[in-house]
Design a protein around this motif. Structure first.
Motif, PDB file in Angstrom:
ATOM      1  N   PHE A  58       0.813  -1.217   0.000  1.00  0.00           N
ATOM      2  CA  PHE A  58       0.000   0.000   0.000  1.00  0.00           C
ATOM      3  C   PHE A  58       0.847   1.267   0.000  1.00  0.00           C
ATOM      4  O   PHE A  58       0.377   2.332  -0.409  1.00  0.00           O
ATOM      5  CB  PHE A  58      -0.934   0.000   1.219  1.00  0.00           C
ATOM      6  N   LEU A  59       2.100   1.154   0.426  1.00  0.00           N
ATOM      7  CA  LEU A  59       2.963   2.329   0.466  1.00  0.00           C
ATOM      8  C   LEU A  59       3.528   2.694  -0.902  1.00  0.00           C
ATOM      9  O   LEU A  59       3.972   3.823  -1.104  1.00  0.00           O
ATOM     10  CB  LEU A  59       4.117   2.105   1.446  1.00  0.00           C
ATOM     11  N   VAL A  60       3.511   1.745  -1.827  1.00  0.00           N
ATOM     12  CA  VAL A  60       4.100   1.993  -3.149  1.00  0.00           C
ATOM     13  C   VAL A  60       3.116   1.780  -4.289  1.00  0.00           C
ATOM     14  O   VAL A  60       3.381   2.194  -5.423  1.00  0.00           O
ATOM     15  CB  VAL A  60       5.348   1.104  -3.364  1.00  0.00           C
ATOM     16  N   ASP A  61       2.003   1.141  -4.013  1.00  0.00           N
ATOM     17  CA  ASP A  61       1.018   0.863  -5.059  1.00  0.00           C
ATOM     18  C   ASP A  61       0.486   2.169  -5.647  1.00  0.00           C
ATOM     19  O   ASP A  61      -0.029   3.026  -4.932  1.00  0.00           O
ATOM     20  CB  ASP A  61      -0.136   0.048  -4.467  1.00  0.00           C
ATOM     21  N   GLY A  62       0.647   2.337  -6.962  1.00  0.00           N
ATOM     22  CA  GLY A  62       0.171   3.542  -7.633  1.00  0.00           C
ATOM     23  C   GLY A  62       1.023   4.768  -7.406  1.00  0.00           C
ATOM     24  O   GLY A  62       0.663   5.863  -7.853  1.00  0.00           O
ATOM     25  N   ARG A  63       2.153   4.617  -6.744  1.00  0.00           N
ATOM     26  CA  ARG A  63       2.980   5.785  -6.388  1.00  0.00           C
ATOM     27  C   ARG A  63       3.944   6.200  -7.491  1.00  0.00           C
ATOM     28  O   ARG A  63       4.300   7.373  -7.584  1.00  0.00           O
ATOM     29  CB  ARG A  63       3.790   5.480  -5.124  1.00  0.00           C
TER      30      ARG A  63
END
Length: 590
Positions: free
Chosen positions: A135-140
């Protein structure tokens, strides 16, 4: 000896490295729950992360003494350059940093490069890794959504170039975000983003959790799962010399006096015991079988002199102070809560009667009483998802309902939870109402269970307990098999995003342990990601907290004040709000 010879000798002495870690110095510490493994992309519990913090290296870390917490370069030569729009982060790595020796390197020294960080970040996006930190890198990052989509349910193609994660040269890494985020750097300081070597991961694909190889100050020497972990100083660790200028804090001055100019780490061996029960833990410290320890709840009144008018005003008991035992305290940047499984047919859902059930249970649990009794006053009530000391906290918000069992019973009556002939409530459809609460097996867990039983008895609701080890319950929770369970979440990085994401629907099954899904909350959270810390973002946080109050996916607990004891011979200790351990900074002078 002539003048030139003397100068040459002095110059040679000045070039000698400071003394390395002393392998005869053994630091003995304990954890009160079992680790789950040592692959930074696969574990998210505090206990595993504490070990990983010492094995792997993140690009940036935290200054040991600075308060509030201050980011500093670690394996990067300096903090990254950041574009004006807060989207492009460019890191320059220090050359000459090497991974610990491993068979995967086939006898060659393996240098840390920018490609290792690119690979390590991408692993959190790999569907086959199932990273709890995705969740910290998804889509980032620009281009990674397409990379993940192409993988489907299979492995990520790590060799496909993406614009968001670029290796510009051997020592230069450039990360380009999809939107402005001036807070992203602190995420990269987490142990989860320590660098791993691709060769090691691929050579140990079947059990990456048991084969950690990093560039950090320690390496894994021995592991008996759930029982004992032994770390030894990494003989190939780069030269790191402690250099700090203390302020007026006497703890800072003592740290500098012990460490200034010395090579880190000082201690050659760290032995970590898993001791779940409080009494053995406390006895181990008193018998000097542990060098550092927290104070178990049951021992607080023995170890501390607590002011009855102000329980947070304490001092070390004289009998321990005379021994030279050290006491340090800090209010933790954490929250504790019990969550409901929001997908469970009994306690989950957003219908009015389900919300009423969750609200009634929250109203019947005496948080203030458990703080006074179990915590011995060493905690404060939780009222906001973001705790004090973390950007985005609102001290004026009151999220926890008032303790009122009578009103809770009225609420249950109103929404059709009727008391049957057996004296227990049924569901509105007439089916039996029974709730199962997951819990540990320690004596302390039993104290908590007594309060929970009393709360449910006041509501005339049947309660049972599902006992298990922490790692067992964590696995069951990820599978959606727990109805209720209690958790603590500490600050992985000092920004409210780290806490507000706990109820974001895309994190359901991972950090969103309650499996809470609310479109309005998601919309507000996604909008908050585009804003820096400040009044505009705080308004969104308040709105999200109000949704949590209305939906009641959690029963708010407390925020603990940590008391840590150290034996007289332990030097260099200072509690840090974000670093899990201080082992690399400690020295033992017996």
């Amino acid at each position: 000896m002539n003048k030139h010879a003397l100068l040459a000798m002095l110059a040679a002495c000045a070039m000698l490295p400071a003394a390395a870690a002393d392998m005869n110095k053994v630091l003995r510490v304990a954890m009160n729950a079992a680790e789950t493994g040592f692959d930074p992309a696969k574990v998210s519990d505090l206990y595993s992360s504490a070990i990983n913090e010492n094995i792997y290296d993140s690009l940036v870390s935290y200054d040991y003494l600075a308060r509030p917490a201050k980011l500093v370069a670690n394996t990067s030569s300096a903090l990254p350059t950041v574009s004006v729009d807060g989207r492009v982060y460019t890191f320059k790595l220090k050359p000459g940093i090497y991974f610990a020796d491993d068979a995967a390197f086939k006898g060659k020294k393996r240098e840390l490069t920018a490609a290792d960080y690119a690979y390590s970040i991408k692993r959190h996006l790999d569907p086959t890794v199932r990273s709890p930190w995705s969740f910290l890198v998804d889509g980032r990052f620009i281009g990674t959504d397409e990379l993940v989509k192409a993988a489907g349910k299979g492995a990520l193609n790590y060799d496909t170039p993406v614009d968001g994660i670029k290796v510009l040269d051997k020592y230069t890494l450039q990360l380009t975000l999809t939107s402005t985020n001036f807070n992203f750097l602190s995420i990269l300081a987490m142990p989860a983003f320590g660098a791993v070597a691709r060769e090691v991961i691929e050579a140990n694909r079947d059990n990456t959790n048991a084969h950690p190889v990093g560039t950090g100050p320690y390496l894994l020497k021995e592991w008996k799962p759930g029982s004992k972990i032994v770390l030894e100083a990494n003989p190939g660790y780069r030269k790191v010399v402690f250099d700090s200028r203390p302020g007026n804090d006497p703890v800072d001055k003592a740290v500098v006096q012990a460490l200034q100019g010395k090579t880190l780490p000082r201690v050659g061996r760290v032995e970590v015991a898993i001791i779940e029960e409080e009494q053995p833990l406390w006895l181990s410290f008193l018998n000097r079988q542990l060098d550092i320890s927290g104070i178990p709840q049951a021992a607080l009144q023995d170890a501390l002199v607590i002011d009855p008018k102000n329980p947070l005003k304490v001092r070390l008991a004289d009998k321990y102070a005379r021994q030279g035992i050290q006491l340090q305290r800090q209010q933790m940047q954490e929250i504790t809560f019990h969550f409901f499984n929001m997908q469970d047919p009994v306690v989950g859902g957003d219908s009015k009667e389900k919300i009423a059930l969750r609200r009634a249970i929250a109203m019947a649990f005496p948080v203030s009483e458990t703080i006074a009794s179990i915590r011995r006053g060493q905690a404060v009530p939780m009222n906001y998802i973001v705790p004090a000391g973390v950007a985005g906290h609102n001290p004026a918000f009151r999220g926890a309902p008032k303790y009122d069992p009578a009103a809770a019973n009225v609420l249950l009556d109103r929404f059709g939870y009727r008391i049957g002939a057996d004296g227990y409530r049924t569901r509105p459809d007439g089916k039996p109402l029974a709730i199962e609460l997951a819990c540990g097996t320690s004596a302390l867990d039993k104290q908590w269970n007594e309060y929970w039983q009393q709360a449910f008895d006041k509501l005339k609701i049947r309660l049972s307990f599902k006992q298990g080890k922490w790692n067992e319950l964590s696995k069951a929770n990820h599978q959606g098999k727990l109805q209720m369970w209690g958790m603590a979440w500490g600050a992985d990085y000092p920004d409210g995003e780290n806490f507000m994401q706990l109820l974001y629907s895309k994190n359901a099954g991972d950090s969103n342990a309650a499996d809470f899904k609310n479109a309005d909350y998601d919309r507000l959270f996604e909008a908050s990601l585009k804003l820096p810390d400040g009044p505009e973002r705080n308004k969104l946080y308040d709105a999200m907290n109000k949704i949590a109050v209305v939906q009641q996916p959690w029963i708010y607990g407390d925020i603990r004040v940590r008391s840590t004891l150290a034996q007289p011979y332990v030097k260099g200790l200072k509690l840090h709000p974000l670093l899990n351990t201080s082992w690399r900074y400690l020295d033992l002078q017996k």
